[in-house]
Write an enzyme that holds these catalytic residues in place. Sequence first.
Site, short mmCIF file in Angstrom:
data_model
loop_
_atom_site.label_atom_id
_atom_site.label_comp_id
_atom_site.label_asym_id
_atom_site.label_seq_id
_atom_site.Cartn_x
_atom_site.Cartn_y
_atom_site.Cartn_z
N TYR A 89 -22.00 18.16 73.31
CA TYR A 89 -22.21 18.44 71.88
C TYR A 89 -22.95 17.29 71.20
O TYR A 89 -23.71 17.50 70.27
CB TYR A 89 -20.87 18.62 71.17
CG TYR A 89 -20.35 20.04 71.17
CD1 TYR A 89 -19.97 20.66 72.36
CD2 TYR A 89 -20.22 20.75 69.99
CE1 TYR A 89 -19.48 21.94 72.35
CE2 TYR A 89 -19.73 22.04 69.98
CZ TYR A 89 -19.35 22.63 71.16
OH TYR A 89 -18.86 23.90 71.15
N LYS A 134 -14.36 19.85 85.74
CA LYS A 134 -15.21 20.45 86.79
C LYS A 134 -15.58 19.31 87.74
O LYS A 134 -16.76 18.99 87.95
CB LYS A 134 -16.42 21.12 86.13
CG LYS A 134 -17.29 21.92 87.07
CD LYS A 134 -16.67 23.23 87.55
CE LYS A 134 -17.56 23.89 88.58
NZ LYS A 134 -16.91 25.03 89.26
N ASP A 166 -13.15 26.73 85.98
CA ASP A 166 -13.32 28.15 86.32
C ASP A 166 -11.98 28.78 86.68
O ASP A 166 -11.66 29.90 86.26
CB ASP A 166 -14.38 28.35 87.42
CG ASP A 166 -14.26 27.35 88.57
OD1 ASP A 166 -13.40 26.45 88.52
OD2 ASP A 166 -15.04 27.47 89.55
N ASP A 190 -14.04 24.39 73.92
CA ASP A 190 -14.58 25.41 73.01
C ASP A 190 -14.46 26.79 73.64
O ASP A 190 -13.97 27.74 73.03
CB ASP A 190 -16.06 25.09 72.71
CG ASP A 190 -16.66 26.11 71.78
OD1 ASP A 190 -16.02 26.44 70.76
OD2 ASP A 190 -17.77 26.61 72.08
N ASP A 194 -11.48 30.06 72.81
CA ASP A 194 -11.79 31.46 72.42
C ASP A 194 -11.12 32.43 73.38
O ASP A 194 -10.60 33.46 72.98
CB ASP A 194 -13.30 31.72 72.43
CG ASP A 194 -13.95 31.46 71.08
OD1 ASP A 194 -13.49 30.53 70.39
OD2 ASP A 194 -14.91 32.17 70.72
C1 IPM Z 1 -15.34 25.83 67.09
C2 IPM Z 1 -16.70 26.37 66.76
C3 IPM Z 1 -17.67 25.21 66.62
C4 IPM Z 1 -17.71 24.48 67.95
C5 IPM Z 1 -19.08 25.59 66.17
C6 IPM Z 1 -19.06 26.39 64.88
C7 IPM Z 1 -19.97 24.40 66.05
O1 IPM Z 1 -17.13 27.29 67.72
O2 IPM Z 1 -14.80 25.06 66.26
O3 IPM Z 1 -14.81 26.16 68.15
O4 IPM Z 1 -18.43 24.89 68.87
O5 IPM Z 1 -17.00 23.47 68.08
MN MN Z 2 -15.63 27.67 69.25
#
Ligand code: IPM
Ligand code: MN
Length: 303
Positions: A89, A134, A166, A190, A194
Site C-alpha cells: 500500500y 506467504k 491461500d 484487506d 472482506d
Molecule cells: C479497507 C478499505 C481500504 C483499504 C480502501 C478504501 C483504501 O478497503 O479499509 O479495507 O484497502 O484499506
Molecule cells: Mn478493504
Amino acid sequence: MPVSDETLERAKASDAVLLGAVGDPEFDRNPGHLRPEKGLLALRHSLGAFANLRPVAALPALLSASTLKEEVLKGVDILIIRELTGGAYFGEKEEGEERASDLSVYTREEVERVARVAFEAAEGRRGRVTSVDKANVMATSRLWRSVVDDVAGEYPGVALDHVLVDAAAMFLIRDPRRFDVLLTENLFGDILSDEAAMLPGSMGMLPSASLGLPGTPGIFEPVHGSAPDIAGRGVANPYATILSCAMMFRHSLGRPDVAGAIERGVSVSLEAGFRTADLGGSHTTEDVTRAVSRWAAAGEGVA
Ligand code: IPM
Ligand code: MN
C-alpha cells in the site's frame, strides 16, 4: 487533494477520528493520488495507525443471515489484526501505460510492533495467534514469520501458528472457529477481512479500530465502503458504524462502560429483529439507529 493538511492537523490534535466510508464511481477514472481512498491512506499514515483491529463474530441473531451453514458459524469469534501502514500500500509506486509496480517493504520494527498488539490481544482472549503470510514465495513474508516467532518468545502463554494466506482463505470459510487472533500484513488483511465479513452475514456488521502508539488518536471506521448503489435511500446498514463508535469509546476515549452499553444495544436490537435489507430485513438506517440508541441508553452504567 483528497485530504487537506488542515484536516490532517486537526485529526492529529483530536482524541479519536470517526470516519465514514469513502469511495465513489465518479472518481474511478482518477489517477491514484486523486482518489478518495488516498485521503484515507494519508490519514492512517500520518496518524501512525499501524494496527487495524477488525473483530468478526457470528452473532446468534444473525446466524441465518449468512450464506454459510449455521454449524460452521456457531461460536465464531475472531480478531483480525491487520498491519496498516506498510507493505504494498505504501511502497514506492510506478504507474505507466506499459509497466506498473507496487513495492512491498516491511522492516523488523514494523512487524514487531503489530505482532505485540496481536499477542497482547490474545492474552485477553483465547490465547492463540495465527500469523498469516506467504513465506513460501515472498521475502517480506519470511521476515514477517521470523520476527513473529521472536516476539512470540515474549508471550509464553500464547500459542502461535503460521498459516499461508491461500490456506487461511480456505480455513476462514471451512472452519472459522480455528481462529482466535489472526495477524497479517496490510494487503492480505484487506482481502481476508472482506472474506471474513461473510461470517456475520453482512459486510455491514464489521467495525474497525486503527491504533498507533499509546497517546495517539485512533481511527474508527466501518470495514465496508460507501455503497454508492444504495446512496440516498436511507437503507444502509448502520451497525458497523455504531459498533465502530463502541470501539472508539473503548480504545480511545477511556469509556469501556459506554462501549459495552452500545454493544448491548446492538445485540438487543438484532435479537428484536431490526435488520436492514442486506440482513434480509426491511428496516431503514434510521429505524435501526433509533432502536440501538434506545436499548443502549437503557443499559447499565451509562452516564
Ligand atoms: C479497507 C478499505 C481500504 C483499504 C480502501 C478504501 C483504501 O478497503 O479499509 O479495507 O484497502 O484499506
Ligand atoms: Mn478493504
